[in-house]
Design an enzyme around this catalytic site. Structure first.
Site, PDB file in Angstrom:
ATOM      1  N   GLY A 126      20.137  31.178  75.031  1.00 24.47           N
ATOM      2  CA  GLY A 126      18.865  31.834  74.726  1.00 24.47           C
ATOM      3  C   GLY A 126      18.531  31.935  73.257  1.00 24.47           C
ATOM      4  O   GLY A 126      17.560  32.602  72.886  1.00 24.47           O
ATOM      5  N   GLY A 159      40.180  32.683  45.821  1.00 25.63           N
ATOM      6  CA  GLY A 159      40.336  33.218  44.480  1.00 25.63           C
ATOM      7  C   GLY A 159      41.159  32.441  43.495  1.00 25.63           C
ATOM      8  O   GLY A 159      41.738  33.041  42.570  1.00 25.63           O
ATOM      9  N   CYS A 200      46.431  30.924  40.054  1.00 24.87           N
ATOM     10  CA  CYS A 200      45.368  30.387  39.221  1.00 24.87           C
ATOM     11  C   CYS A 200      45.927  29.431  38.170  1.00 24.87           C
ATOM     12  O   CYS A 200      47.146  29.351  37.957  1.00 24.87           O
ATOM     13  CB  CYS A 200      44.619  31.522  38.517  1.00 24.87           C
ATOM     14  SG  CYS A 200      43.585  32.512  39.614  1.00 24.87           S
ATOM     15  N   HIS A 243      41.010  29.821  34.249  1.00 25.97           N
ATOM     16  CA  HIS A 243      40.456  30.930  33.459  1.00 25.97           C
ATOM     17  C   HIS A 243      41.299  31.202  32.225  1.00 25.97           C
ATOM     18  O   HIS A 243      42.460  30.779  32.108  1.00 25.97           O
ATOM     19  CB  HIS A 243      40.340  32.194  34.312  1.00 25.97           C
ATOM     20  CG  HIS A 243      41.662  32.744  34.790  1.00 25.97           C
ATOM     21  ND1 HIS A 243      42.500  33.490  33.984  1.00 25.97           N
ATOM     22  CD2 HIS A 243      42.279  32.664  36.008  1.00 25.97           C
ATOM     23  CE1 HIS A 243      43.566  33.852  34.671  1.00 25.97           C
ATOM     24  NE2 HIS A 243      43.459  33.353  35.911  1.00 25.97           N
TER      25      HIS A 243
END
Length: 419
Positions: A238, A344, A366, A348
């Site tokens: 639907g 994450g 990281c 950096h």
């Protein structure tokens, strides 16, 4: 008989024969002429001219039709004449503009119809007999029990900017705001066209999210148009498409960076030329179980793409299950952060690990850089740029982590809902 009388008799006989021949020829010619030239006579009398054709009109859908699909064919046609006027209006009196064929025998609306609307459609045609004839229809369109909108985004979640520039590893994301029961119906209405032509395929991550990519990275300068023409389309249980969505963008320069754990360096290439080599410190490796959840500290190997960037960004270990006050927990503001994974992982700035960059892995996953390199990479990067991480330990990058390019092409196409 004297010679004189014999001569007269011969001459008389010759004349008689001549007359008979001449008369026979005249009679023969006369018969031919009659056969060839006598006017034809119609046994039924003189030929009658056909009467002029009256116009006949047909309108679809017919009068009283209900629950009409807004994408169903709506049409007016005339035979034996030409359309001289067609008028279609909704219940608010707004006129629906349409398109008439050059021969003025057919008409259709120029725009899709709306959900839950009432329409009147009137048409007039004039036939060869010069008489105008009119036909009318009133009908209503269906009202869906539920609707879904689709947003076209990057893997970072930001809507793709129409006319924007993106990297060679760009992956198109179609995100529905409701679960899709009939993925095949949705996928048939989602298209990606490129100049020059590039093959590609959708891959469904879940029942609300599909990603599209080609077999190899795009070529710089490629133009891409993405369309999700789902309005009025039944998508199962639907659910109907709420509206169409379309966006176009261009592929920019080829930025490909290779982070190799054997050298602890990030080699950055611009259109195939090495433009910078950056020392880095990646994930320290190992894992820790906290509250029943195992947290890995590897930088997973695989092919990532730039998702977005921020300066600064607050990094909080509790977002992936590691309490801030635990032994390895943290929460701090980080400068020049370029994100490459959904969970994450960033390239950096981190001044406290400059001593380790280029020789030792000490991060939670990281890629740590010094201030100068972090800012340079931040300024250099655009969404869709490629970052390949090689020779690290732990589990390889998964598709849901922004690892679309880590999946082999033969496995990628199996994620399509179409055969």
């Amino acid at each position: 008989m004297s010679p004189h009388r014999r001569t007269i008799a011969v001459l008389a006989l010759a004349g008689t024969l001549l007359m008979i021949g001449v008369l026979g020829g005249v009679v023969g010619l006369g018969l031919v002429r009659c056969a060839d030239c006598a006017p034809a006579v119609d046994a039924d009398g003189p030929a009658q001219k056909a009467p002029p054709t009256p116009a006949a009109l047909s309108i679809s859908p017919g009068p009283g039709s209900a629950e009409v699909d807004p994408l169903a064919p709506i049409s007016v046609s005339a035979t034996g004449g030409e359309l001289v006027d067609v008028e279609m209006r909704n219940e608010q009196g707004t006129r629906i503009e349409g398109i008439t064929t050059p021969d003025r025998t057919a008409w259709k609306p120029g725009v899709p119809l709306g959900y839950g609307r009432n329409y009147t459609l009137s048409a007039t045609a004039v036939g060869a007999d010069g008489i105008a004839r009119r036909a009318d229809s009133r009908f209503s369109t269906l009202t869906p029990g539920n609707q879904t909108a689709v947003t076209l985004t990057t893997t970072g979640g930001a809507p793709i900017r129409d006319g924007g520039t993106y990297g060679v590893g760009t992956v198109v994301v179609a995100r529905f705001d409701e679960p899709i029961a009939d993925r095949a119906a949705a996928e048939r209405r989602m298209t990606v066209t490129t100049t020059p032509p590039v093959p590609g395929s959708w891959y469904w991550l879940d029942d609300q999210t599909a990603h599209w990519r080609p077999p190899q990275y795009f070529t710089p300068g490629t133009t891409v148009t993405v369309a999700a023409d789902v309005y009025g389309v039944p998508l199962g249980d639907g659910l109907y498409g709420q509206q169409d969505t379309r966006v176009g963008f261009t592929i920019g320069d080829a930025h490909v960076s290779i982070a190799d754990d054997l050298t602890k360096q990030v080699s950055v290439y611009d259109n195939g030329a090495l433009v910078r080599t950056i020392p880095t410190s990646m994930g320290m490796g190992g894992s820790e179980t906290v509250n029943g959840q195992t947290i890995s500290f590897w930088t997973q190997r695989g092919t990532y793409t730039v998702m977005d960037k921020a300066n600064p960004v607050v990094m909080d270990s509790s977002t992936f299950g590691l309490p801030v006050n635990s032994r390895l927990g943290y929460k701090e503001s980080i400068s020049f952060a370029t994100r490459i994974s959904t969970d994450g992982v960033y390239l950096h700035q981190l001044d406290s690990t400059v001593w380790a960059q280029g020789n030792t892995n000490v991060s939670h996953g990281c890629l740590n850089l010094n201030a100068d390199n972090a800012q340079w990479f931040y300024d250099f990067s655009q969404p869709g740029d490629v970052v390949e991480v090689r020779n690290t330990g732990g589990e390889p990058l998964q598709v849901w982590q922004n690892g679309d390019w880590s999946l082999p092409w033969d496995q990628w196409v199996q994620g399509s809902a179409l055969p």
